[in-house]
Design an enzyme around this catalytic site. Structure first.
Site, PDB file in Angstrom:
ATOM      1  N   LYS A 121       0.911  -1.260  -0.069  1.00 48.47           N
ATOM      2  CA  LYS A 121       0.079  -0.096  -0.145  1.00 48.47           C
ATOM      3  C   LYS A 121       0.921   1.288  -0.001  1.00 48.47           C
ATOM      4  CE  LYS A 121      -3.470  -2.889   0.168  1.00 48.47           C
ATOM      5  NZ  LYS A 121      -2.823  -4.224  -0.311  1.00 48.47           N
TER       6      LYS A 121
HETATM    7  C1  LIG Z   1      -8.998  -5.021  -1.923  1.00 49.48           C
HETATM    8  C2  LIG Z   1      -8.435  -5.325  -0.734  1.00 49.48           C
HETATM    9  N1  LIG Z   1      -9.210  -5.632   0.485  1.00 49.48           N
HETATM   10  C3  LIG Z   1      -8.743  -6.121   1.445  1.00 49.48           C
HETATM   11  C4  LIG Z   1      -7.306  -6.426   1.531  1.00 49.48           C
HETATM   12  C5  LIG Z   1      -6.664  -6.960   2.870  1.00 49.48           C
HETATM   13  O1  LIG Z   1      -5.803  -6.115   3.405  1.00 49.48           O
HETATM   14  P1  LIG Z   1      -4.859  -6.660   4.492  1.00 49.48           P
HETATM   15  O2  LIG Z   1      -3.850  -7.520   3.898  1.00 49.48           O
HETATM   16  O3  LIG Z   1      -4.368  -5.560   5.421  1.00 49.48           O
HETATM   17  O4  LIG Z   1      -5.521  -7.743   5.343  1.00 49.48           O
HETATM   18  C6  LIG Z   1      -6.474  -6.034   0.448  1.00 49.48           C
HETATM   19  C7  LIG Z   1      -4.948  -6.286   0.563  1.00 49.48           C
HETATM   20  O5  LIG Z   1      -4.286  -6.128  -0.579  1.00 49.48           O
HETATM   21  C8  LIG Z   1      -6.964  -5.359  -0.704  1.00 49.48           C
HETATM   22  O6  LIG Z   1      -6.516  -5.306  -1.888  1.00 49.48           O
END
Ligand SMILES: Cc1ncc(COP(=O)(O)O)c(C=O)c1O
Length: 383
Positions: free
Chosen positions: A184
């Protein structure tokens, strides 16, 4: 041209991050503590929200959000299939039914028209995803959701720093969840944040993420009477979704860098888009008027007329040292969710799966590296 090795992304960190985490190590207060609170306050004030609650990931934030909205078995939650698997998994985690709908190809975000057609009496929530950091059309989504009393939980995993109609994502009144994974635009290694206007929800989230404890770690730390220490109660089954103080310290420094990171990413995205507009078989990303993306990912589409297919293009880039990501993903084609909806109902999702290609983009990227990618993509899309 000299061969280069170009990653798809690179976290933007420096001595400030090293010093901030070293200070936390020296302080001895390693998990949830003052630096987490500072990070939460910075995010809340940046996005313009009343409450920001740090967690271990966007996934755990989304799960808490659905649980706190009382989404339970029997309920349906609508989401685009074209998202990271976590968006669908959190719906399952609370026992509800994911309902996959199509995207619009010009934004890669949920299609309001498809969303409208998917609403039933069982629909309790919608999870719009701000794909690649481009905000979904929230007003169009609200207009459809509001008359039915359907809750909107924004999956803003990729969208810290993005704006919708000049307002930061997270500050538009919906429950919003961010990710701080290294992919990110700012990162705490792993980490997430749940943002809400609802004070009760914020209070409940803080309890739920800390084993269901009625007293927070910080309150316990400050307690100076036996009564205060014995006041802790556990009234519900909770989780350990606490962010560490090390991550909090990273987050504080990263938030201070956000404006610079956004400007750098935007400049590089513009350079790419100007160059790709001249390539016959490459479709650069579009930015609708309502959106200011953070360019978390820069994704092009390889058009049907291209003499070679997208996978060949991707392989050619890999062969010359350029990390790229073909396709991204669609949940409904994964074994766990297969058969819930047919591919023909999600034509744009299938098209994106076949044609999309994510290219390297990061603030430190040099003009020489971008020129190398542009030349390589031009070569890779030729016969
Ligand atoms: C659209 C989306 N939702 C949820 C997530 C999950 O994030 P995390 O890895 O912080 O749990 C991601 C991670 O890449 C994502 O791209």
């Amino acid at each position: 041209m000299l061969r280069m090795t170009i990653p798809v992304t690179r976290p933007f960190t420096g001595d400030e991050e090293k010093n901030a985490t070293a200070e936390v190590v020296e302080s001895g207060w390693l998990t949830q503590g003052p630096r987490v609170t500072e990070f939460e306050n910075k995010v809340a004030s940046y996005v313009g929200a009343s409450h920001a609650i740090a967690t271990t990931s966007c996934t755990t934030s989304l799960q808490l959000a659905l649980e706190l909205c009382n989404i339970t078995p029997g309920d349906e939650v609508i989401l685009p299939s074209y998202t990271w698997i976590a968006t669908a998994n959190v719906i399952r985690m609370v026992g509800a039914q994911p309902v996959f709908v199509d995207i619009d190809l010009d934004t890669m975000n949920i299609s309001p028209a498809a969303l409208k057609g998917a609403i039933t009496k069982k629909t309790r929530a919608i999870l719009p995803v701000h794909q690649f950091g481009l905000p979904a059309d929230l007003d169009a989504i609200s207009e459809i959701a509001k008359p039915h009393g359907i809750t909107i939980v924004e999956d803003a995993a990729c969208a810290i720093g993005s704006s919708y109609k000049n307002q930061p994502v997270g500050g538009l009144g919906n429950i919003t969840c961010f990710s701080f994974h290294p992919r990110k635009v700012i990162t705490t290694g792993e980490g997430g944040m749940l943002v809400t206007e609802d004070e009760n929800m914020a209070r409940s989230a803080r309890i739920l993420l800390n084993h269901g404890a009625s007293v927070s770690d910080i309150a316990k730390h400050k307690a100076d009477t036996v009564e205060a220490l014995l006041a802790e109660e556990f009234c519900e089954v909770g989780y350990n979704y606490r962010m560490t103080n090390l991550q909090g310290a990273l987050g504080v420094v990263q938030m201070d860098r956000l404006a610079f990171i956004l400007a750098a990413r935007n400049e590089k995205a513009e350079l790419y888009s100007d160059a790709f507009a001249k390539l016959p078989f490459v479709i650069p990303p579009e930015t609708p008027k309502y959106a200011t993306p953070n360019w978390q990912s820069y994704a092009v589409r390889i058009c049907d007329e291209c003499p070679v297919d997208r996978n060949t293009v991707a392989q050619r880039l890999l062969n010359v040292g350029i990390a790229c990501r073909p396709a991204y993903m669609a949940c409904h084609v994964q074994p766990e969710y297969r058969g819930m909806v047919s591919d023909t109902n999600l034509p744009n999702t299938m098209k994106a799966l076949q044609s999309l290609l994510i290219l390297p983009l990061y603030p430190q990227m040099t003009e020489a590296e971008q020129s190398y990618v542009i030349k390589a993509l031009s070569d890779a899309t030729s016969e």
